[in-house]
Design a protein around this motif. Structure first.
Motif, PDB file in Angstrom:
ATOM      1  N   ARG A  21       0.855  -1.187   0.000  1.00  0.00           N
ATOM      2  CA  ARG A  21       0.000   0.000   0.000  1.00  0.00           C
ATOM      3  C   ARG A  21       0.888   1.233   0.000  1.00  0.00           C
ATOM      4  O   ARG A  21       1.632   1.482   0.956  1.00  0.00           O
ATOM      5  CB  ARG A  21      -0.921   0.025   1.211  1.00  0.00           C
ATOM      6  CG  ARG A  21      -1.836   1.233   1.199  1.00  0.00           C
ATOM      7  CD  ARG A  21      -2.976   1.092   2.175  1.00  0.00           C
ATOM      8  NE  ARG A  21      -3.922   2.155   1.948  1.00  0.00           N
ATOM      9  CZ  ARG A  21      -4.045   3.220   2.743  1.00  0.00           C
ATOM     10  NH1 ARG A  21      -3.300   3.325   3.817  1.00  0.00           N
ATOM     11  NH2 ARG A  21      -4.927   4.151   2.451  1.00  0.00           N
ATOM     12  N   ASP A  22       0.801   1.982  -1.100  1.00  0.00           N
ATOM     13  CA  ASP A  22       1.509   3.264  -1.233  1.00  0.00           C
ATOM     14  C   ASP A  22       3.024   3.150  -1.037  1.00  0.00           C
ATOM     15  O   ASP A  22       3.665   4.058  -0.511  1.00  0.00           O
ATOM     16  CB  ASP A  22       0.938   4.303  -0.254  1.00  0.00           C
ATOM     17  CG  ASP A  22      -0.460   4.736  -0.648  1.00  0.00           C
ATOM     18  OD1 ASP A  22      -0.734   4.842  -1.858  1.00  0.00           O
ATOM     19  OD2 ASP A  22      -1.300   4.958   0.256  1.00  0.00           O
ATOM     20  N   ARG A  23       3.618   2.033  -1.462  1.00  0.00           N
ATOM     21  CA  ARG A  23       5.070   1.877  -1.377  1.00  0.00           C
ATOM     22  C   ARG A  23       5.605   1.260  -2.668  1.00  0.00           C
ATOM     23  O   ARG A  23       6.195   0.183  -2.656  1.00  0.00           O
ATOM     24  CB  ARG A  23       5.446   1.017  -0.174  1.00  0.00           C
ATOM     25  CG  ARG A  23       5.036   1.647   1.133  1.00  0.00           C
ATOM     26  CD  ARG A  23       5.800   1.161   2.313  1.00  0.00           C
ATOM     27  NE  ARG A  23       5.465  -0.184   2.730  1.00  0.00           N
ATOM     28  CZ  ARG A  23       5.828  -0.688   3.893  1.00  0.00           C
ATOM     29  NH1 ARG A  23       6.527   0.040   4.746  1.00  0.00           N
ATOM     30  NH2 ARG A  23       5.505  -1.907   4.217  1.00  0.00           N
ATOM     31  N   SER A  51      -3.928   1.472  -2.611  1.00  0.00           N
ATOM     32  CA  SER A  51      -2.946   2.564  -2.737  1.00  0.00           C
ATOM     33  C   SER A  51      -3.600   3.774  -3.382  1.00  0.00           C
ATOM     34  O   SER A  51      -4.475   3.642  -4.242  1.00  0.00           O
ATOM     35  CB  SER A  51      -1.756   2.119  -3.600  1.00  0.00           C
ATOM     36  OG  SER A  51      -1.022   1.119  -2.975  1.00  0.00           O
ATOM     37  N   SER A  52      -3.167   4.972  -2.986  1.00  0.00           N
ATOM     38  CA  SER A  52      -3.739   6.188  -3.575  1.00  0.00           C
ATOM     39  C   SER A  52      -3.472   6.237  -5.076  1.00  0.00           C
ATOM     40  O   SER A  52      -4.294   6.733  -5.839  1.00  0.00           O
ATOM     41  CB  SER A  52      -3.190   7.432  -2.874  1.00  0.00           C
ATOM     42  OG  SER A  52      -1.781   7.439  -2.908  1.00  0.00           O
ATOM     43  N   THR A  53      -2.340   5.736  -5.509  1.00  0.00           N
ATOM     44  CA  THR A  53      -2.036   5.543  -6.928  1.00  0.00           C
ATOM     45  C   THR A  53      -1.827   4.050  -7.134  1.00  0.00           C
ATOM     46  O   THR A  53      -0.908   3.475  -6.548  1.00  0.00           O
ATOM     47  CB  THR A  53      -0.768   6.312  -7.343  1.00  0.00           C
ATOM     48  OG1 THR A  53      -0.933   7.693  -7.049  1.00  0.00           O
ATOM     49  CG2 THR A  53      -0.476   6.117  -8.825  1.00  0.00           C
TER      50      THR A  53
END
Length: 135
Positions: A21-23, A51-53
């Motif tokens: 997530r987000d990494r 994830s945001s993207t």
């Protein structure tokens, strides 16, 4: 140490599960270290936990995924539209690997790890010696 090739049996196949997530940068480092494994008989199951993207929006992630697929590895990409948390996400990707995986062994690896090139080989050796769990 014995090196393995693509002709190995299902018994030697390892299904690798991971959540992220987000990494995306950490995930990329892990995927590179998986690609460099001496034991080559594996599939990868990745769950993007909201994830945001989305991870598929990153060219460098798509490049390593395509490289792994080109070399004959199955790479499954799943996504939660909203974050479910690490525990539910790990359970979801484990169930997917059990339903769609090829092997008898599952390796759960955190997305911020860089694993040694012999990691899967060492785990497989321990299992073949009678251990139930390896890390």
């Amino acid at each position: 140490m014995k090196s393995y090739n693509k002709q190995e049996t299902i018994k030697d196949h390892i299904d690798i599960t991971l959540c992220t997530r987000d990494r995306p940068c950490e995930l990329y480092g892990l995927l590179i270290s998986i690609w460099q494994q001496t034991h080559k008989n594996f599939s990868i199951f990745i769950l993007d936990d909201g994830s945001s993207t989305p991870i598929t929006n990153f060219h460098f992630i798509n490049s390593i995924v395509q490289r792994l697929r080109h070399e004959g590895h199955r790479v499954h990409l799943l996504r939660n539209d909203r974050s479910q948390g690490v525990s539910k996400s790990r359970q979801k990707i484990a169930e997917h690997a059990l339903a769609h995986g090829r092997g008898e062994l599952i390796a759960r690896i955190d997305d911020d790890c860089i694993i040694d090139p012999f990691y899967l080989e060492h785990c497989l050796e321990g299992i073949s010696q009678g251990y139930d769990l390896m890390s």
